[in-house]
Scaffold this motif. Structure first.
Motif, PDB file in Angstrom:
ATOM      1  N   ALA A 163       0.831  -1.271  -0.047  1.00 36.90           N
ATOM      2  CA  ALA A 163      -0.033   0.033   0.125  1.00 36.90           C
ATOM      3  C   ALA A 163       0.797   1.307   0.053  1.00 36.90           C
ATOM      4  CB  ALA A 163      -0.940   0.197   1.077  1.00 36.90           C
ATOM      5  N   GLU A 164       1.932   1.160   0.514  1.00 35.25           N
ATOM      6  CA  GLU A 164       2.880   2.283   0.682  1.00 35.25           C
ATOM      7  C   GLU A 164       3.463   2.718  -0.876  1.00 35.25           C
ATOM      8  OE1 GLU A 164       4.317   5.504   2.737  1.00 35.25           O
ATOM      9  OE2 GLU A 164       3.210   3.772   3.666  1.00 35.25           O
ATOM     10  N   MET A 165       3.373   1.578  -1.552  1.00 32.95           N
ATOM     11  CA  MET A 165       3.633   2.061  -2.973  1.00 32.95           C
ATOM     12  C   MET A 165       2.801   2.992  -3.631  1.00 32.95           C
ATOM     13  SD  MET A 165       5.351  -1.423  -4.271  1.00 32.95           S
ATOM     14  CE  MET A 165       6.735  -1.948  -3.365  1.00 32.95           C
ATOM     15  N   CYS A 166       1.352   2.648  -3.658  1.00 37.62           N
ATOM     16  CA  CYS A 166       0.347   3.580  -3.983  1.00 37.62           C
ATOM     17  C   CYS A 166       0.404   4.773  -3.395  1.00 37.62           C
ATOM     18  CB  CYS A 166      -0.959   2.777  -3.631  1.00 37.62           C
ATOM     19  SG  CYS A 166      -1.052   1.240  -4.558  1.00 37.62           S
ATOM     20  N   SER A 208       1.503 -10.863 -12.112  1.00 38.22           N
ATOM     21  CA  SER A 208       1.678  -9.571 -11.612  1.00 38.22           C
ATOM     22  C   SER A 208       1.273  -9.461 -10.088  1.00 38.22           C
ATOM     23  CB  SER A 208       0.904  -8.345 -12.039  1.00 38.22           C
ATOM     24  OG  SER A 208      -0.260  -8.309 -11.956  1.00 38.22           O
ATOM     25  N   GLU A 209       1.919  -8.865  -9.310  1.00 38.04           N
ATOM     26  CA  GLU A 209       1.490  -8.267  -7.849  1.00 38.04           C
ATOM     27  C   GLU A 209       0.868  -6.866  -8.210  1.00 38.04           C
ATOM     28  OE1 GLU A 209       4.474  -8.343  -5.060  1.00 38.04           O
ATOM     29  OE2 GLU A 209       5.300 -10.418  -5.601  1.00 38.04           O
ATOM     30  N   LYS A 210      -0.397  -6.990  -7.549  1.00 40.76           N
ATOM     31  CA  LYS A 210      -1.087  -5.624  -7.730  1.00 40.76           C
ATOM     32  C   LYS A 210      -1.488  -5.094  -6.426  1.00 40.76           C
ATOM     33  CE  LYS A 210      -4.972  -3.564 -10.309  1.00 40.76           C
ATOM     34  NZ  LYS A 210      -6.214  -3.895 -11.204  1.00 40.76           N
ATOM     35  N   MET A 211      -1.365  -3.808  -6.058  1.00 44.17           N
ATOM     36  CA  MET A 211      -2.084  -3.192  -5.144  1.00 44.17           C
ATOM     37  C   MET A 211      -2.814  -1.915  -5.498  1.00 44.17           C
ATOM     38  SD  MET A 211      -2.513  -3.453  -1.738  1.00 44.17           S
ATOM     39  CE  MET A 211      -1.146  -4.413  -1.177  1.00 44.17           C
ATOM     40  N   THR A 212      -4.182  -1.858  -4.895  1.00 47.34           N
ATOM     41  CA  THR A 212      -4.812  -0.697  -5.381  1.00 47.34           C
ATOM     42  C   THR A 212      -5.451   0.166  -4.158  1.00 47.34           C
ATOM     43  OG1 THR A 212      -5.810  -1.765  -7.487  1.00 47.34           O
ATOM     44  CG2 THR A 212      -7.172   0.139  -6.519  1.00 47.34           C
ATOM     45  N   MET A 213      -5.395   1.455  -4.390  1.00 43.61           N
ATOM     46  CA  MET A 213      -5.911   2.436  -3.117  1.00 43.61           C
ATOM     47  C   MET A 213      -6.639   3.530  -3.803  1.00 43.61           C
ATOM     48  SD  MET A 213      -3.319   4.168  -0.345  1.00 43.61           S
ATOM     49  CE  MET A 213      -2.762   2.780   0.509  1.00 43.61           C
ATOM     50  N   SER A 214      -7.645   3.794  -3.034  1.00 43.62           N
ATOM     51  CA  SER A 214      -8.403   5.088  -3.293  1.00 43.62           C
ATOM     52  C   SER A 214      -7.756   6.413  -3.003  1.00 43.62           C
ATOM     53  CB  SER A 214      -9.818   4.938  -2.810  1.00 43.62           C
ATOM     54  OG  SER A 214      -9.874   4.908  -1.526  1.00 43.62           O
ATOM     55  N   TYR A 215      -8.122   7.486  -3.161  1.00 41.21           N
ATOM     56  CA  TYR A 215      -7.661   8.752  -2.650  1.00 41.21           C
ATOM     57  C   TYR A 215      -7.907   8.878  -1.101  1.00 41.21           C
ATOM     58  CZ  TYR A 215      -6.336  13.797  -2.482  1.00 41.21           C
ATOM     59  OH  TYR A 215      -5.843  14.945  -1.895  1.00 41.21           O
ATOM     60  N   THR A 216      -9.378   8.481  -0.963  1.00 38.72           N
ATOM     61  CA  THR A 216      -9.802   8.512   0.483  1.00 38.72           C
ATOM     62  C   THR A 216      -8.919   7.492   1.382  1.00 38.72           C
ATOM     63  OG1 THR A 216     -12.104   8.748  -0.295  1.00 38.72           O
ATOM     64  CG2 THR A 216     -11.759   8.132   2.013  1.00 38.72           C
ATOM     65  N   GLU A 217      -8.573   6.458   0.882  1.00 39.72           N
ATOM     66  CA  GLU A 217      -7.701   5.562   1.448  1.00 39.72           C
ATOM     67  C   GLU A 217      -6.382   6.038   1.776  1.00 39.72           C
ATOM     68  OE1 GLU A 217      -9.685   1.270   0.454  1.00 39.72           O
ATOM     69  OE2 GLU A 217      -8.320   2.162  -0.843  1.00 39.72           O
ATOM     70  N   TYR A 218      -5.928   6.678   0.903  1.00 42.61           N
ATOM     71  CA  TYR A 218      -4.596   7.331   0.921  1.00 42.61           C
ATOM     72  C   TYR A 218      -4.425   8.804   2.048  1.00 42.61           C
ATOM     73  CZ  TYR A 218      -1.460  11.321  -0.680  1.00 42.61           C
ATOM     74  OH  TYR A 218      -0.260  12.328  -0.784  1.00 42.61           O
ATOM     75  N   LEU A 219      -5.628   9.474   1.999  1.00 41.83           N
ATOM     76  CA  LEU A 219      -5.634  10.519   3.008  1.00 41.83           C
ATOM     77  C   LEU A 219      -5.889   9.852   4.540  1.00 41.83           C
ATOM     78  CD1 LEU A 219      -7.935  13.089   1.678  1.00 41.83           C
ATOM     79  CD2 LEU A 219      -5.596  13.152   1.565  1.00 41.83           C
ATOM     80  N   ALA A 220      -6.549   8.774   4.594  1.00 43.46           N
ATOM     81  CA  ALA A 220      -6.539   8.169   5.825  1.00 43.46           C
ATOM     82  C   ALA A 220      -5.286   7.659   6.333  1.00 43.46           C
ATOM     83  CB  ALA A 220      -7.752   6.949   5.834  1.00 43.46           C
ATOM     84  N   HIS A 221      -4.581   6.990   5.387  1.00 41.03           N
ATOM     85  CA  HIS A 221      -3.138   6.431   5.632  1.00 41.03           C
ATOM     86  C   HIS A 221      -2.441   7.591   6.110  1.00 41.03           C
ATOM     87  CE1 HIS A 221       0.008   3.496   5.154  1.00 41.03           C
ATOM     88  NE2 HIS A 221       0.760   4.482   4.753  1.00 41.03           N
ATOM     89  N   ARG A 222      -2.242   8.547   5.498  1.00 42.72           N
ATOM     90  CA  ARG A 222      -1.166   9.670   5.530  1.00 42.72           C
ATOM     91  C   ARG A 222      -1.625  10.359   6.990  1.00 42.72           C
ATOM     92  NH1 ARG A 222       1.873   7.825   3.374  1.00 42.72           N
ATOM     93  NH2 ARG A 222       2.927   8.308   1.456  1.00 42.72           N
ATOM     94  N   GLN A 223      -2.831  10.493   7.340  1.00 44.16           N
ATOM     95  CA  GLN A 223      -3.497  11.112   8.440  1.00 44.16           C
ATOM     96  C   GLN A 223      -2.945  10.155   9.787  1.00 44.16           C
ATOM     97  OE1 GLN A 223      -7.640  11.312   9.544  1.00 44.16           O
ATOM     98  NE2 GLN A 223      -7.436  13.353  10.149  1.00 44.16           N
ATOM     99  N   HIS A 224      -3.331   9.024   9.691  1.00 42.42           N
ATOM    100  CA  HIS A 224      -2.790   7.776  10.558  1.00 42.42           C
ATOM    101  C   HIS A 224      -1.205   8.260  10.827  1.00 42.42           C
ATOM    102  CE1 HIS A 224      -2.766   4.472  12.897  1.00 42.42           C
ATOM    103  NE2 HIS A 224      -1.637   3.827  12.267  1.00 42.42           N
ATOM    104  N   HIS A 225      -0.535   8.248   9.876  1.00 43.19           N
ATOM    105  CA  HIS A 225       0.949   8.311   9.966  1.00 43.19           C
ATOM    106  C   HIS A 225       1.205   9.526  10.771  1.00 43.19           C
ATOM    107  CE1 HIS A 225       5.338   8.183   9.115  1.00 43.19           C
ATOM    108  NE2 HIS A 225       5.148   9.450   8.865  1.00 43.19           N
TER     109      HIS A 225
END
Length: 329
Positions: free
Chosen positions: A124-127, A295-312
Motif C-alpha cells: 500500500a505504501e507504493m500506492c 503480477s503483484e497488484k495493489m490498489t488504493m483510493s484517494y480517500t484511503e490514501y488520506l486516511a493512511h497519511r493522517q494515521h501516520h
C-alpha cells in the motif's frame, strides 16, 4: 515440453499500456477468419501508443517508448501496441508472488503458497508514494523524498482509474526492470499526464482517483498461444503484420477477466490493438509468439490514501495537516 525462463532481453526501457476499459461486444468464440474484436481505432500505448509520427499502434524508437497496459478510451478496445518488440528470454514459476527482478531472472519464481515462498513485494505504501508524487506535482510542492519500501528493480505499471465506476484514466509502465523508487516516480507522472488517450490529470480529479501499482513477475515464453489462464496471466504477443513488420502488444492479467473475454477474444482484441487489420484466422494465431507473466497488484483510493497519511501524522504526534512529501522526512 520444457519452458525457458523469461527476462527482459536487452534492458531497453519500453513502456506499455494495459488496463481495463469499457467492455466490447464480442462473440463468445469468434469464428476462424473473422475480423475479430476491437477494431483498429485510436492510438494508445500498450493500449496502443502513438509513434512520433502519430501512426496508431506504433511506439517511438527504443530509448524511452512508453506502453499502456490497460486499453483504450471508453469507446475503444483495451490493449497495447509496441514497436519495436522487446526481446524476451523466458522464465517463471508458479504463483503471482515473486522475488525482485534480479532473482526472478536467475531462479524459479516463488509462488504465494508453500514453505519457503516469499511474501508479496507490492505494498500500500507504493500506492501512497504514487499519490504523493502526483499531489506534489499538481500543487507545486517539491517532489517527495525517497520512500522506505524496497528499491529492488521490477518491470512495473502505474494505473489510474476514476469515479465510482472506476473508469480508466491512465496506464503506462515498462517491461524493463527499474528500481522501484525512480520507476514509480517516473511512471506515476507519465501515466497521469502523458497517456495519449486522455488529457492530463487535474487537481479537481484527485478526490475521485484510484491508484494501482503492478509489479510484473514470472515471465514465461510458451509454444501454444492458448497456454495461459484468464485472470491469472498477463500476455505479451509478438507477430508479423500484413506489411511484414514485427509488432508487439500486451494486456495486464486483469484485463481479459474484467472484459469478460475468453482466450480467442483476448488474442484477437490484442492483435487489433497492435495494428493488425487483416482477417484473423486460426492459422495466423498459431504464428504468434506469446509470453505470459503474472503480477503483484495493489490498489488504493484517494480517500484511503488520506486516511493512511493522517494515521501516520498522528502516530508521530503531528496534530495538523502536512503536505504528503513530509511523510518521508
Amino acid at each position: 515440453m520444457g519452458r525457458k525462463r523469461c527476462v527482459g532481453g536487452d534492458g531497453s526501457k519500453m513502456a506499455a499500456g494495459c488496463c481495463g476499459v469499457k467492455k466490447q461486444k464480442l462473440s463468445s468464440s469468434p469464428p476462424s477468419g473473422s475480423a475479430g474484436p476491437g477494431g483498429g481505432g485510436g492510438s494508445s500505448h500498450c493500449g496502443g501508443a502513438a509513434a512520433a509520427g502519430g501512426e496508431p499502434g506504433a511506439l517511438p524508437p527504443l530509448g524511452g517508448p512508453r506502453v499502456n497496459g490497460l486499453g483504450g478510451l471508453a469507446g475503444g478496445a483495451a490493449g497495447c501496441a509496441l514497436s519495436p518488440p522487446l526481446p524476451l528470454s523466458c522464465g517463471g514459476g508458479p504463483g503471482g508472488l515473486s522475488p525482485p527482478a534480479a532473482s526472478l531472472l536467475s531462479s524459479p519464481g516463488a509462488g504465494s503458497n508453500g514453505p519457503g515462498c516469499r511474501k508479496m513485494v507490492v505494498s500500500a505504501e507504493m500506492c501512497c508514494f504514487c499519490f504523493d508524487v502526483l499531489y506534489c506535482h499538481l500543487y507545486g510542492y517539491q517532489p517527495p523524498r525517497s520512500p522506505r519500501f524496497t528499491n529492488d528493480p521490477y518491470p512495473l505499471f502505474v494505473t489510474w482509474k476514476i469515479g465510482r465506476d472506476k473508469r480508466l484514466r491512465g496506464c503506462i509502465g515498462t517491461f524493463s526492470a527499474m528500481n522501484l523508487h525512480s520507476g514509480l516516480r517516473e511512471y506515476t507522472l507519465t501515466s497521469a499526464l502523458k497517456d495519449s488517450r486522455f488529457p492530463s490529470m487535474t487537481r479537481d480529479e484527485l478526490p475521485r482517483l484510484f491508484c494501482s501499482v503492478s509489479l510484473l513477475t514470472n515471465f514465461e515464453d510458451v509454444c501454444d498461444y492458448l497456454d495461459w489462464e484468464v485472470g491469472v496471466h498477463g500476455i505479451r504477443i509478438e507477430f508479423i503484420n500484413e506489411k511484414g513488420s514485427k509488432r508487439t502488444a500486451t494486456y495486464l492479467p486483469e484485463v481479459a477477466k474484467e472484459q469478460g473475454w475468453d482466450h480467442i477474444q483476448t488474442i484477437d482484441s490484442l492483435l487489433r490493438k497492435g495494428g493488425y487489420k487483416a482477417p484473423i484466422t486460426n492459422d495466423f494465431r498459431k504464428t504468434i509468439k506469446l509470453t505470459r507473466y503474472r503480477s503483484e497488484k495493489m490498489t488504493m483510493s484517494y480517500t484511503e490514501y488520506l486516511a493512511h497519511r493522517q494515521h501516520h501524522h498522528f502516530q508521530n504526534g503531528i496534530g495538523h495537516p502536512l503536505p504528503p512529501y513530509n511523510h518521508y522526512s
